[in-house]
Enzyme design. Sequence first.
Site, PDB file in Angstrom:
ATOM      1  CD1 TRP A  11      -2.340  -1.802  -0.131  1.00 17.97           C
ATOM      2  CD2 TRP A  11      -3.431  -0.576   1.441  1.00 17.97           C
ATOM      3  NE1 TRP A  11      -3.753  -2.126  -0.022  1.00 17.97           N
ATOM      4  CE2 TRP A  11      -4.566  -1.594   1.154  1.00 17.97           C
ATOM      5  CE3 TRP A  11      -3.880   0.153   2.747  1.00 17.97           C
ATOM      6  CZ2 TRP A  11      -5.736  -1.471   1.375  1.00 17.97           C
ATOM      7  CZ3 TRP A  11      -5.189   0.293   2.928  1.00 17.97           C
ATOM      8  CH2 TRP A  11      -6.333  -0.750   2.372  1.00 17.97           C
ATOM      9  N   GLY A 174       4.680   1.154 -11.205  1.00 16.83           N
ATOM     10  CA  GLY A 174       3.664   2.619 -11.278  1.00 16.83           C
ATOM     11  C   GLY A 174       3.562   3.218 -12.664  1.00 16.83           C
ATOM     12  CB  SER A 213       2.951  -2.117 -14.260  1.00 16.19           C
ATOM     13  OG  SER A 213       3.445  -0.878 -13.967  1.00 16.19           O
ATOM     14  N   GLY A 234       1.416  -3.023  -6.186  1.00 12.01           N
ATOM     15  CA  GLY A 234       1.452  -1.459  -5.472  1.00 12.01           C
ATOM     16  C   GLY A 234      -0.028  -1.133  -5.937  1.00 12.01           C
ATOM     17  N   GLY A 235      -0.136  -0.190  -6.852  1.00  8.71           N
ATOM     18  CA  GLY A 235      -1.477   0.587  -7.041  1.00  8.71           C
ATOM     19  C   GLY A 235      -2.647  -0.172  -7.136  1.00  8.71           C
TER      20      GLY A 235
HETATM   21  C1  PEP Z   1       5.581  -2.091  -6.206  1.00 13.17           C
HETATM   22  O1  PEP Z   1       5.951  -0.812  -5.716  1.00 13.17           O
HETATM   23  O2  PEP Z   1       6.016  -2.756  -5.050  1.00 13.17           O
HETATM   24  C2  PEP Z   1       4.649  -1.973  -7.252  1.00 13.17           C
HETATM   25  C3  PEP Z   1       4.864  -3.258  -7.941  1.00 13.17           C
HETATM   26  O3  PEP Z   1       4.032  -1.200  -7.630  1.00 13.17           O
HETATM   27  P1  PEP Z   1       2.926  -1.125  -9.018  1.00 13.17           P
HETATM   28  O4  PEP Z   1       2.106  -2.294  -8.733  1.00 13.17           O
HETATM   29  O5  PEP Z   1       2.130   0.094  -8.796  1.00 13.17           O
HETATM   30  O6  PEP Z   1       3.859  -1.138  -9.922  1.00 13.17           O
END
Ligand code: PEP
Length: 254
Positions: A11, A174, A213, A234-235
């Site tokens: 998060w 991201g 991502s 992440g997101g």
């Molecule tokens: C992360 O920061 O661990 C990550 C995988 O971010 P995102 O999924 O947003 O790319």
Amino acid sequence: MTRRKLVAGNWKMHGTAADLDEVRAIAEAAQRMGGVIVALCVPATLIHRAAEAVPGFPIGAQDIHSAEKGAHTGDICAAMLHDAGASLTIVGHSERRDAHREDDASVRAKSEAALCSGLQVILCVGESDAERVSGKAVEIVSAQLDASLPHGAAADRGVPDRLAVAYEPIWAIGTGKVPSTQDIGEMHAALRSRLHAAYGSAGASVPILYGGSVKATNAAEIFAVADVDGALVGGASLKAADFLPIVEAAAAAA
Ligand code: PEP
């Protein structure tokens, strides 16, 4: 070789008490899905309330200090994470390696402190855009893993059951960009061989997650790659509606 599948949400610096309903929705749905372990690494300020909200569901931290206690203003040690209700922690995320200048030696020390205290660890490695373009990504990330992996008593206590590795290309975090499945497969195979070199046969049981991502739309394709044992998200982990389809894709691939 059957390895445990793990999908963990990161998060980052998002989430207050107002978001506990998302934690509950994710935990309730995840606990009904077999074949995959789901965890949420929330901000330190939310660990206690999240752990109380979803008893038995793995709630994690995003960082840990390597010392047991002491004069480290603003930092949080393993005993404090346990006390708050965390059962795991991320170490070596690229955002911390970059913004807090964490090097491989400090990431190793953090992973050792966490494992020795009984926490599970998700250890992150990954290359920059320039390193990918240089054609040396596999070499660079392999060396990063070699220098960051826990050694000694921590490894004896934590490998393979409590350690996972996350391959997270920095340029994919991201950004909506994702490496080709061929490039992910090549990197995961290289990291698997480094785990064997470090831990012998136990290295075969350490899950290697992909991160960067991951979305509902690309998760199934990524989970179909050999040696991809789950994801660090992440997101797309902030909302149950975005995260649960990723968990479902992992369960389907398990
Ligand atoms: C992360 O920061 O661990 C990550 C995988 O971010 P995102 O999924 O947003 O790319």
